[in-house]
Design a protein around this motif. Sequence first.
Motif, short mmCIF file in Angstrom:
data_model
loop_
_atom_site.label_atom_id
_atom_site.label_comp_id
_atom_site.label_asym_id
_atom_site.label_seq_id
_atom_site.Cartn_x
_atom_site.Cartn_y
_atom_site.Cartn_z
N GLN A 76 0.84 -1.19 0.00
CA GLN A 76 0.00 0.00 0.00
C GLN A 76 0.88 1.25 0.00
O GLN A 76 1.99 1.25 0.54
CB GLN A 76 -0.90 0.00 1.24
N ILE A 78 2.33 4.75 1.13
CA ILE A 78 2.45 5.46 2.41
C ILE A 78 2.45 6.95 2.10
O ILE A 78 2.87 7.38 1.03
CB ILE A 78 3.70 5.04 3.21
N LYS A 89 3.15 9.23 11.70
CA LYS A 89 1.69 9.11 11.57
C LYS A 89 1.13 10.41 11.00
O LYS A 89 1.57 11.50 11.34
CB LYS A 89 1.08 8.82 12.94
N ASP A 91 -2.63 12.37 10.10
CA ASP A 91 -4.08 12.40 10.25
C ASP A 91 -4.56 13.79 9.87
O ASP A 91 -4.86 14.62 10.73
CB ASP A 91 -4.48 12.05 11.70
N GLN A 97 -3.11 7.56 8.56
CA GLN A 97 -2.25 6.40 8.37
C GLN A 97 -1.02 6.49 9.26
O GLN A 97 -0.47 7.56 9.48
CB GLN A 97 -1.80 6.34 6.90
N VAL A 102 2.40 0.06 7.78
CA VAL A 102 2.41 -0.43 6.39
C VAL A 102 3.79 -0.97 6.04
O VAL A 102 3.93 -2.07 5.47
CB VAL A 102 2.01 0.70 5.41
#
Length: 192
Positions: A76, A78, A89, A91, A97, A102
């Motif tokens: 996936q 990033i 992180k 948000d 995410q 990941v």
Amino acid sequence: MNKLLLFLFLAGFAFLVNSCSSVPGTKAPIESSVPQTSANQPPTSSMNMPSSSLSNIQNQNELESELEKQAKEVMQRIYFKVNSAAITKIDEWGINQDPSEVLNKIAEFLIQHPQVNIVIEGNCDERGTDAYNLALGQQRADAAKNYLVLKGVASNRIETISNGKSKPIDPQNNEYAWAKNRNDEFVVSIVK
């Protein structure tokens, strides 16, 4: 002059060979490289493989197809914060995410499947100069590679490139689109 004589000699020789190769009124048999078969006998070919070899090739292709499918599920994208290549992180702007989660899954998959190599493509949003975005995209790809190497993936299995701002996944001009375009994409290749 010598070239003209050589040309005339070769042309005459070719004419003589052609005219002497058959008796007038008859045709020379044409030889075929295709094997002749009878009506009851199927044609044979050196290209025909035993069914076990064909079965092995089909099984190998099915395994590779299944492995590619699994890899696509794990690999996936990033995402990154504005002007950052840090694996932290995020948000904001519709992106929620933790890239390290990941990357941990990607590292685990690569360690379990040594025949899989990847190319990490670093991408940026459209703001900033081409040079700035190419450099930032490379930093993002390198950050992901360094993370995977620290998790135990051999560095020679990971290639990195920067697309800068040339491959947006959302062409709109707003914070939500820009947030999506700040990413690393993982492209899989299976070593045969």
